[in-house]
Scaffold this motif. Structure first.
Motif, PDB file in Angstrom:
ATOM      1  N   ASP A 347      -5.065   3.821  -1.179  1.00 12.47           N
ATOM      2  CA  ASP A 347      -4.891   5.053  -0.429  1.00 12.47           C
ATOM      3  C   ASP A 347      -4.515   4.608   0.978  1.00 12.47           C
ATOM      4  OD1 ASP A 347      -5.243   7.739  -0.572  1.00 12.47           O
ATOM      5  OD2 ASP A 347      -7.302   7.708   0.175  1.00 12.47           O
ATOM      6  N   ARG A 348      -3.436   5.101   1.533  1.00 14.33           N
ATOM      7  CA  ARG A 348      -3.089   4.598   2.870  1.00 14.33           C
ATOM      8  C   ARG A 348      -2.538   5.691   3.777  1.00 14.33           C
ATOM      9  NH1 ARG A 348       2.618   4.146   2.269  1.00 14.33           N
ATOM     10  NH2 ARG A 348       2.850   3.594   4.441  1.00 14.33           N
ATOM     11  N   GLU A 349      -2.458   5.346   5.052  1.00  9.71           N
ATOM     12  CA  GLU A 349      -1.834   6.243   6.026  1.00  9.71           C
ATOM     13  C   GLU A 349      -0.440   5.701   6.311  1.00  9.71           C
ATOM     14  OE1 GLU A 349      -3.144   8.926   6.690  1.00  9.71           O
ATOM     15  OE2 GLU A 349      -5.320   8.772   6.851  1.00  9.71           O
ATOM     16  N   TYR A 350       0.439   6.568   6.820  1.00  5.94           N
ATOM     17  CA  TYR A 350       1.829   6.156   7.056  1.00  5.94           C
ATOM     18  C   TYR A 350       1.918   5.016   8.070  1.00  5.94           C
ATOM     19  CZ  TYR A 350       6.693   6.474   8.534  1.00  5.94           C
ATOM     20  OH  TYR A 350       7.986   6.181   8.865  1.00  5.94           O
ATOM     21  N   VAL A 351       1.210   5.165   9.169  1.00  6.61           N
ATOM     22  CA  VAL A 351       1.198   4.092  10.164  1.00  6.61           C
ATOM     23  C   VAL A 351       0.059   3.148   9.789  1.00  6.61           C
ATOM     24  CG1 VAL A 351       0.862   3.534  12.611  1.00  6.61           C
ATOM     25  CG2 VAL A 351       2.177   5.566  11.972  1.00  6.61           C
ATOM     26  N   LEU A 352       0.390   1.889   9.679  1.00  6.01           N
ATOM     27  CA  LEU A 352      -0.570   0.891   9.200  1.00  6.01           C
ATOM     28  C   LEU A 352      -1.881   0.951   9.999  1.00  6.01           C
ATOM     29  CD1 LEU A 352      -0.787  -1.423   7.146  1.00  6.01           C
ATOM     30  CD2 LEU A 352       0.166  -2.957   8.872  1.00  6.01           C
ATOM     31  N   SER A 353      -2.972   1.134   9.262  1.00  7.80           N
ATOM     32  CA  SER A 353      -4.281   1.191   9.915  1.00  7.80           C
ATOM     33  C   SER A 353      -5.325   0.663   8.935  1.00  7.80           C
ATOM     34  CB  SER A 353      -4.612   2.625  10.333  1.00  7.80           C
ATOM     35  OG  SER A 353      -4.607   3.460   9.202  1.00  7.80           O
ATOM     36  N   GLY A 354      -6.515   0.402   9.441  1.00  8.43           N
ATOM     37  CA  GLY A 354      -7.573  -0.134   8.581  1.00  8.43           C
ATOM     38  C   GLY A 354      -7.153  -1.450   7.952  1.00  8.43           C
ATOM     39  N   VAL A 355      -6.500  -2.299   8.761  1.00  8.14           N
ATOM     40  CA  VAL A 355      -5.868  -3.515   8.232  1.00  8.14           C
ATOM     41  C   VAL A 355      -6.881  -4.444   7.550  1.00  8.14           C
ATOM     42  CG1 VAL A 355      -4.627  -5.618   8.909  1.00  8.14           C
ATOM     43  CG2 VAL A 355      -3.944  -3.407   9.833  1.00  8.14           C
ATOM     44  N   GLU A 356      -8.024  -4.646   8.179  1.00 10.16           N
ATOM     45  CA  GLU A 356      -8.982  -5.615   7.623  1.00 10.16           C
ATOM     46  C   GLU A 356      -9.461  -5.183   6.240  1.00 10.16           C
ATOM     47  OE1 GLU A 356      -9.578  -8.678   8.586  1.00 10.16           O
ATOM     48  OE2 GLU A 356      -8.061  -8.213  10.092  1.00 10.16           O
ATOM     49  N   GLN A 357      -9.746  -3.899   6.127  1.00 11.19           N
ATOM     50  CA  GLN A 357     -10.219  -3.371   4.835  1.00 11.19           C
ATOM     51  C   GLN A 357      -9.133  -3.495   3.761  1.00 11.19           C
ATOM     52  OE1 GLN A 357     -11.555   0.664   5.201  1.00 11.19           O
ATOM     53  NE2 GLN A 357     -12.415   0.683   3.135  1.00 11.19           N
ATOM     54  N   LEU A 358      -7.902  -3.143   4.169  1.00 11.63           N
ATOM     55  CA  LEU A 358      -6.774  -3.262   3.240  1.00 11.63           C
ATOM     56  C   LEU A 358      -6.598  -4.706   2.793  1.00 11.63           C
ATOM     57  CD1 LEU A 358      -3.833  -1.135   4.731  1.00 11.63           C
ATOM     58  CD2 LEU A 358      -4.858  -0.865   2.485  1.00 11.63           C
ATOM     59  N   LYS A 359      -6.679  -5.604   3.788  1.00 13.51           N
ATOM     60  CA  LYS A 359      -6.454  -7.026   3.527  1.00 13.51           C
ATOM     61  C   LYS A 359      -7.480  -7.544   2.514  1.00 13.51           C
ATOM     62  CE  LYS A 359      -4.912 -10.858   6.312  1.00 13.51           C
ATOM     63  NZ  LYS A 359      -4.705 -11.374   7.635  1.00 13.51           N
ATOM     64  N   THR A 360      -8.735  -7.137   2.700  1.00 14.29           N
ATOM     65  CA  THR A 360      -9.791  -7.597   1.790  1.00 14.29           C
ATOM     66  C   THR A 360      -9.483  -7.173   0.356  1.00 14.29           C
ATOM     67  OG1 THR A 360     -11.333  -7.286   3.603  1.00 14.29           O
ATOM     68  CG2 THR A 360     -12.305  -7.534   1.409  1.00 14.29           C
ATOM     69  N   ARG A 361      -9.073  -5.925   0.200  1.00 12.44           N
ATOM     70  CA  ARG A 361      -8.791  -5.429  -1.156  1.00 12.44           C
ATOM     71  C   ARG A 361      -7.554  -6.106  -1.751  1.00 12.44           C
ATOM     72  NH1 ARG A 361      -8.712   0.641  -2.162  1.00 12.44           N
ATOM     73  NH2 ARG A 361      -8.847  -0.178  -4.271  1.00 12.44           N
ATOM     74  N   ILE A 362      -6.538  -6.305  -0.899  1.00 15.73           N
ATOM     75  CA  ILE A 362      -5.307  -6.935  -1.395  1.00 15.73           C
ATOM     76  C   ILE A 362      -5.572  -8.395  -1.775  1.00 15.73           C
ATOM     77  CG2 ILE A 362      -2.988  -7.682  -0.701  1.00 15.73           C
ATOM     78  CD1 ILE A 362      -2.861  -5.024   0.976  1.00 15.73           C
ATOM     79  N   GLN A 363      -6.312  -9.091  -0.906  1.00 17.03           N
ATOM     80  CA  GLN A 363      -6.618 -10.506  -1.190  1.00 17.03           C
ATOM     81  C   GLN A 363      -7.377 -10.639  -2.512  1.00 17.03           C
ATOM     82  OE1 GLN A 363      -8.622 -11.687   2.402  1.00 17.03           O
ATOM     83  NE2 GLN A 363      -6.792 -12.671   3.252  1.00 17.03           N
ATOM     84  N   ALA A 364      -8.367  -9.768  -2.690  1.00 22.64           N
ATOM     85  CA  ALA A 364      -9.165  -9.837  -3.924  1.00 22.64           C
ATOM     86  C   ALA A 364      -8.275  -9.588  -5.135  1.00 22.64           C
ATOM     87  CB  ALA A 364     -10.293  -8.805  -3.867  1.00 22.64           C
ATOM     88  N   PHE A 365      -7.336  -8.651  -4.986  1.00 23.70           N
ATOM     89  CA  PHE A 365      -6.437  -8.340  -6.106  1.00 23.70           C
ATOM     90  C   PHE A 365      -5.534  -9.545  -6.416  1.00 23.70           C
ATOM     91  CE2 PHE A 365      -2.352  -6.333  -7.571  1.00 23.70           C
ATOM     92  CZ  PHE A 365      -2.810  -5.876  -8.796  1.00 23.70           C
ATOM     93  N   ILE A 366      -4.979 -10.119  -5.370  1.00 24.40           N
ATOM     94  CA  ILE A 366      -4.063 -11.254  -5.593  1.00 24.40           C
ATOM     95  C   ILE A 366      -4.811 -12.452  -6.195  1.00 24.40           C
ATOM     96  CG2 ILE A 366      -2.597 -12.938  -4.377  1.00 24.40           C
ATOM     97  CD1 ILE A 366      -1.694 -10.460  -2.654  1.00 24.40           C
ATOM     98  N   GLU A 367      -6.031 -12.658  -5.717  1.00 20.28           N
ATOM     99  CA  GLU A 367      -6.831 -13.749  -6.302  1.00 20.28           C
ATOM    100  C   GLU A 367      -7.077 -13.498  -7.782  1.00 20.28           C
ATOM    101  OE1 GLU A 367     -10.420 -14.413  -4.018  1.00 20.28           O
ATOM    102  OE2 GLU A 367      -9.192 -14.771  -2.225  1.00 20.28           O
TER     103      GLU A 367
END
Lengths: 370, 396
Positions: A347-367
């Protein structure tokens, strides 16, 4: 470097429009890729995609409502602030609930000389094609009045050919991303596609030819621990793609209206050009708004398979009911077909925000993919 | 459970509750009597089903009944647990939840469309997947001109063929005309009831039909039951006027656009305690429509586009504002209460446009109440009452 011009355009897209206007020519803004740019181009005007920018939303909330997606609120914020004052016209279609209301607000509160919303069918049938052809005929006639020229069939077909050439070159560039080590990153690919939404098409075609040749010779290669595809709502921020790539994934494909959906299909150049445009722009590939939903999901999965994707990041702008509602359908579809393609829903906003939280979820997914 | 429904001493409300109960009972009983059930998107015309002797089931409307009874939350939560966003409209989520729960009459076919919202469109696609049943999408144009009517007529014709084919039934032109004759009569009587509500003082309260005066001609369009119901309401309204048995009226309110079914106590309180009578709901307003039973599908297309489709502001904003202008003038409105249903993008984003126009052209105040039509978690009742009280103090 080959992407210098691309970045120059993206950093100063209004400058491109202003320089066009200095030649005494008109600029018509379009919202959402259901507007056939070819018609604007054939009338000798510059089609210019209306996008947002990092900005604090104040008026956008007051003139729309905070439950409208941030893309539409940001765009309205810019328009009310005068950022789109250079436009001679604005054209969109009744694509989704949010864009319909953005158009209403633009209609009532922004002083652009020419405004039009197309009645866009939700399905492809002979009845729908005939109806949409009539809508495009209405648009053509209005654009002729705005530009003070007549759009001949020959001129329209010429524009279609130019646009098809750009589409072909973009598909070739995307084709290079099938390689195990791609010569272009996902963030760069998004930049290349985006530039075409502002530049005069002839100049863009020449630029793409140059980029394609350079990419074939490029020594620098990109790889990641997992090959990722992005799909979902309006996403035009290369920073978001970079976030995925900085997290170890390589974005090799997309199903975005700012990416592959913008150019994946050509317009037929034989026969009646308005009917050809109606058929092409009613394609179910363009957006999950179209019925039946299976056609869009099948296209998405085929692309994931063609580009040998390990996982899909499916993103939906907050309040986007089309992509928010598409996700359960995608999940059920994969289950039904017995396909084991991991999907991360964001779930995201148009202008990039909540970067750390997003990064954690993306990293876990890629791992989990690698 | 039923005690949660605000009931007043009204023959109209009693008759309405019977009508609604029988309507949904017919869907639950359909299989037992050998009839087919069609799940319909909100505002698709019920006449399509009645022409083929099938029973329409509107999941969002049934969700509204569940909201009135205080039992809707489990369906909303089922949809959220399944992956539907919390921000999605609660009516839409109730439809998804009903499909997931298996507690609704299972569909033999689904008819869907885009209006009233994108969320509804996607959920109805999911319903068809969930039940693995035939599905037809009726495409609704974004205008109401002659070309749009012609286009929708083609879509309705295809939808009828689809239903006939799916059910192995024969499509009878004669039956279609009969249904449309009843539909036309119900529309005329609905207009008559609306006309009676214009009287000063108005003889009917909104709470008597839970703010749903449009219900019979929308969901029972094409039946004798709808005709009889409106005839009964019109007669009762005339009796009240004749005998001076009219509820007291201090203010004439336009409620816009939807009445929250989980929040009906506010209507009761407004109309009975404050004597602020809701003389029209935007969702229930219907213009006069040219309907000719000899041209049944064209008439049905016109009814769908001109009466139902724009009633929630689904059409272009220009069109939406013209409707407000007409209602405010025709019903001699003192104030507008605008219920900004959080799940609805269309309703909420029209707030400024409508409010500005009412102030500039009519000098009429508009109170915006934020809330949710179905979800009781999102309706701060006390806060809303306090805001209404402040608003009326200002009016005085």
């Amino acid at each position: 470097m080959m992407l210098e011009r691309v970045r120059e355009v993206l950093d100063g897209r209004e400058a491109v429009a202003r320089s066009w206007k200095e030649q005494g020519k008109k600029v018509v803004g379009w919202i959402c890729p259901y507007v056939p740019e070819e018609l604007i181009h054939a009338a000798g005007m510059l089609p210019f995609r209306v996008m947002g920018a990092p900005v604090t939303i104040v008026k956008g909330d007051a003139y729309l409502y905070p439950n409208i997606c941030t893309f539409n609120r940001v765009v309205l914020e810019l328009a009310l602030g005068g950022r789109y004052d250079f436009l001679d016209g604005i054209v969109t279609a009744n694509v989704c609930d949010h864009i319909r209301r953005l158009y209403d607000a633009w209609h009532f509160f922004v002083e652009t000389p020419f405004k039009l919303i197309l009645s866009l069918p939700h399905k492809v049938s002979e009845n729908a094609v005939a109806f949409f052809r009539d809508e495009l005929s209405r648009l053509k006639s209005d654009l002729e009045k705005l530009a003070g020229v007549e759009i001949s069939d020959a001129a329209l077909k010429n524009s279609i050919r130019t646009y098809n050439r750009a589409r072909e070159l973009l598909r070739r560039i995307y084709g290079l991303r099938r390689e195990e080590e791609a010569p272009i990153s996902g963030a760069e690919a998004l930049e290349v596609v985006k530039a075409g939404m502002f530049l005069p098409k002839e100049e863009y075609v020449a630029l793409l030819e140059e980029i394609f040749e350079s990419l074939k010779r490029r020594d620098e290669r990109y790889e990641g621990s997992a090959r990722v595809m992005i799909a979902g709502s309006d996403l035009d921020d290369p920073g978001f793609v970079k976030l995925i790539e900085d997290s170890g994934g390589l974005v090799v494909a997309d199903d975005l209206c700012t990416g592959s959906r913008y150019f994946w299909e050509d317009v037929d150049v034989s026969g009646d050009p308005l009917e050809a445009l109606a058929r092409r722009y009613l394609s179910p590939v363009l957006c999950a708004r179209m019925h039946p939903y299976e056609a869009h999901i099948e296209h998405l999965i085929k692309m994931a398979e063609d580009f040998n994707v390990d996982g899909i990041i499916f993103e939906a702008l907050k309040f986007c009911d089309i992509y928010g509602g598409e996700y359960p359908l995608l999940r059920e579809w994969l289950k039904e077909k017995g396909l084991d393609i991991p999907v991360l829903m964001l779930d995201r906003e148009y202008v990039l925000s909540g970067v750390e939280q997003l990064k954690t979820r993306i990293q876990a997914f890629i791992e989990s993919l690698s | 459970m039923a005690a949660a429904i605000p009931q007043i001493d009204s023959v109209v409300q009693k008759r309405y509750m019977e009508l609604v109960a029988n309507f949904f009972k017919s869907a639950f009983d359909a299989r037992n009597v050998g009839k087919k059930v069609v799940w319909m998107a909100y505002f698709l015309p019920s006449e399509l089903c009645y022409t083929l002797d099938a029973v329409p089931f509107y999941p969002e409307i049934y969700g509204g009944v569940c909201a009135r009874m205080g039992i809707v939350l489990k369906y909303i939560e089922a949809a959220e647990s399944f992956g539907y966003p919390r921000e999605l409209c609660s009516a839409t989520k109730s439809a998804a939840g009903l499909a997931l729960s298996g507690e609704a009459p299972p569909p033999d076919a689904v008819l869907s469309t885009q209006p009233v919202c994108d969320g509804g469109m996607k959920v109805h696609e999911f319903v068809a997947v969930r039940y693995k049943c035939p599905h037809f999408f009726i495409d609704m144009p974004y205008s109401t001109d002659a070309r749009a009517v012609e286009y929708l007529k083609g879509e309705l014709e295809e939808a009828l063929k689809f239903l006939a084919e799916s059910f192995g039934a024969e499509l009878s032109e004669e039956r279609l005309k009969e249904v449309m004759e009843l539909s036309k009569r119900a529309e005329e009587l609905h207009l008559e009831v609306n006309e009676l509500r214009r009287k000063k003082p108005s003889p009917l309260l909104s709470i008597e039909l839970f703010g749903q005066y449009f219900f019979p001609c929308s969901f029972l369009g094409g039946t004798q039951a709808a005709v009889d119901f409106y005839a009964f309401v019109a007669e009762e309204a005339r009796r009240r006027l004749r005998e001076g048995d009219v509820p007291e009226e201090k203010y004439r309110i336009l409620w816009s656009p939807l009445v929250p079914q989980s929040f009906l106590s506010i209507l009761q309180w407004l109309e009975l305690e404050y004597k602020a009578k809701i003389v029209m709901e935007m969702v229930g307003y219907a213009p006069k429509i040219e309907m000719d039973a000899a041209e049944p599908l064209e008439s049905l297309a016109r009814k769908t586009l001109e009466a139902r489709f724009p009633s929630l502001g689904n059409g272009p904003g220009v069109f939406n504002l013209d409707r407000y202008r007409k209602v405010v003038k025709d019903y001699d409105i003192d104030a507008v209460i605008y219920f900004a249903h959080w799940g609805c993008r269309t309703i909420c984003s029209a707030v400024k446009m409508v409010k500005d126009m009412l102030r500039e052209e009519f000098d009429i105040p508009m109170l915006v109440l934020d809330g949710d039509i179905f979800d009781p978690r999102n309706n701060p009742v006390e806060q809303a009452r306090a805001r209404v009280e402040e608003f009326f103090e200002m009016l005085e």
